[in-house]
Design an enzyme around this catalytic site. Sequence first.
Site, short mmCIF file in Angstrom:
data_model
loop_
_atom_site.label_atom_id
_atom_site.label_comp_id
_atom_site.label_asym_id
_atom_site.label_seq_id
_atom_site.Cartn_x
_atom_site.Cartn_y
_atom_site.Cartn_z
N HIS A 131 12.69 -1.70 -0.67
CA HIS A 131 11.78 -1.74 -1.42
C HIS A 131 12.18 -0.94 -2.10
O HIS A 131 13.71 0.05 -1.60
CB HIS A 131 11.02 -1.07 -0.86
CG HIS A 131 9.85 -1.24 -2.25
ND1 HIS A 131 10.04 0.73 -3.14
CD2 HIS A 131 8.69 -1.70 -2.98
CE1 HIS A 131 8.93 -0.29 -3.78
NE2 HIS A 131 8.20 -0.91 -3.44
N TRP A 176 0.60 -1.30 0.15
CA TRP A 176 -0.31 0.12 0.26
C TRP A 176 0.77 1.38 0.45
O TRP A 176 0.35 2.68 -0.13
CB TRP A 176 -0.96 -0.13 1.29
CG TRP A 176 -2.23 -0.90 1.09
CD1 TRP A 176 -2.64 -2.08 0.53
CD2 TRP A 176 -3.17 -1.12 2.28
NE1 TRP A 176 -3.50 -2.62 0.63
CE2 TRP A 176 -3.59 -1.88 1.78
CE3 TRP A 176 -3.73 -0.43 3.23
CZ2 TRP A 176 -5.43 -2.48 1.93
CZ3 TRP A 176 -4.51 -0.60 3.82
CH2 TRP A 176 -5.71 -2.14 3.60
N LYS A 177 1.88 1.46 0.43
CA LYS A 177 2.70 2.08 0.76
C LYS A 177 2.04 3.43 1.46
O LYS A 177 1.90 3.30 2.62
CB LYS A 177 3.32 3.16 -0.90
CG LYS A 177 3.57 1.68 -1.86
CD LYS A 177 4.10 2.49 -3.17
CE LYS A 177 4.96 0.46 -4.31
NZ LYS A 177 5.38 1.43 -5.64
N GLU A 189 12.15 2.07 -3.40
CA GLU A 189 11.73 3.47 -2.86
C GLU A 189 12.53 3.79 -0.91
O GLU A 189 12.88 5.03 -1.06
CB GLU A 189 10.68 3.73 -2.75
CG GLU A 189 9.58 4.06 -3.71
CD GLU A 189 8.03 3.78 -3.83
OE1 GLU A 189 7.84 2.98 -2.67
OE2 GLU A 189 7.26 3.06 -5.22
N GLY A 221 1.59 -2.75 -6.56
CA GLY A 221 1.84 -1.36 -5.63
C GLY A 221 0.04 -1.02 -5.76
O GLY A 221 -0.84 -0.64 -5.08
N GLY A 222 -0.18 0.75 -6.51
CA GLY A 222 -1.55 1.02 -7.14
C GLY A 222 -2.37 0.22 -7.34
O GLY A 222 -3.75 0.08 -6.81
#
Length: 249
Positions: A94, A10-11, A96, A234-235
């Site tokens: 990750h 979900w980040k 990011e 992700g999205g």
Amino acid sequence: MRQPIIAGNWKMNNTIAGTKALLTDLIPLVKDAKAEVVVCVPYTNIAAAGELLKGTNIKLGAENVHWAEKGAFTGEISADMLVELGVEYVIIGHSERRQYFGETDQTVNARVKAALAKGLKPIICVGETLEEREGGLVEKVLVRQTTEAFKDIDKDQLDNIVIAYEPVWAIGTGKTATAQDANDTIAIIRGTMAKLYCPKCAEERVRIQYGGSMNPKNASELMAMPQIDGGLIGGASLKAVDFSQVVKY
Ligand code: 13P
């Protein structure tokens, strides 16, 4: 032999209210899934998600864990804290985090060890940047990231670890690696695991996901590839219907 595993990352999305709404929609949609289903949610949503997921087939995951057992690390979260909330999986390394928060191959390895020591199952992310791909460095980067992540990790732990191959240029960009390309690159990672451990271990016990703009449209083609054991989404994991369609590829 290797059970497929689809995990949502979900980040930094969803408050507790959003978590409840999304999971309430998702639970019935994926209840008959053949794949193992995981949602990795922000720390503040873990308790609420854990309550909702009790008795369902969706496993609870976190997005990071600190390497120290406890101590003066303001703002960090330990493995014990996650275990207490019923967390089973944890994303580590990750891109990011590598890109924005100084994550290195060494800190990834330290986090993996800390997670395993407390019975958490790491989802270890590896993947090359566009620059590295264009420079012909894909194999070199993946071999390095994989080798360092697994430093001093015992063979007995392989069933408790998932690797996610996420080419950085495919994350959140709408660009997916072609299924063939993802498959061939994952074969490099599996080959590395065969050298680090044994060919049979890599073949039978190491699950490797693909991640990067995976969605209901491309999931079945990716999942049909022999090397691809799942997805880190992700999205598309932020919408119950989309995620459920990926889960049921
Ligand atoms: P997207 O699916 O949004 O490209 O993100 C992939 C990812 O980073 C999962 O960890």
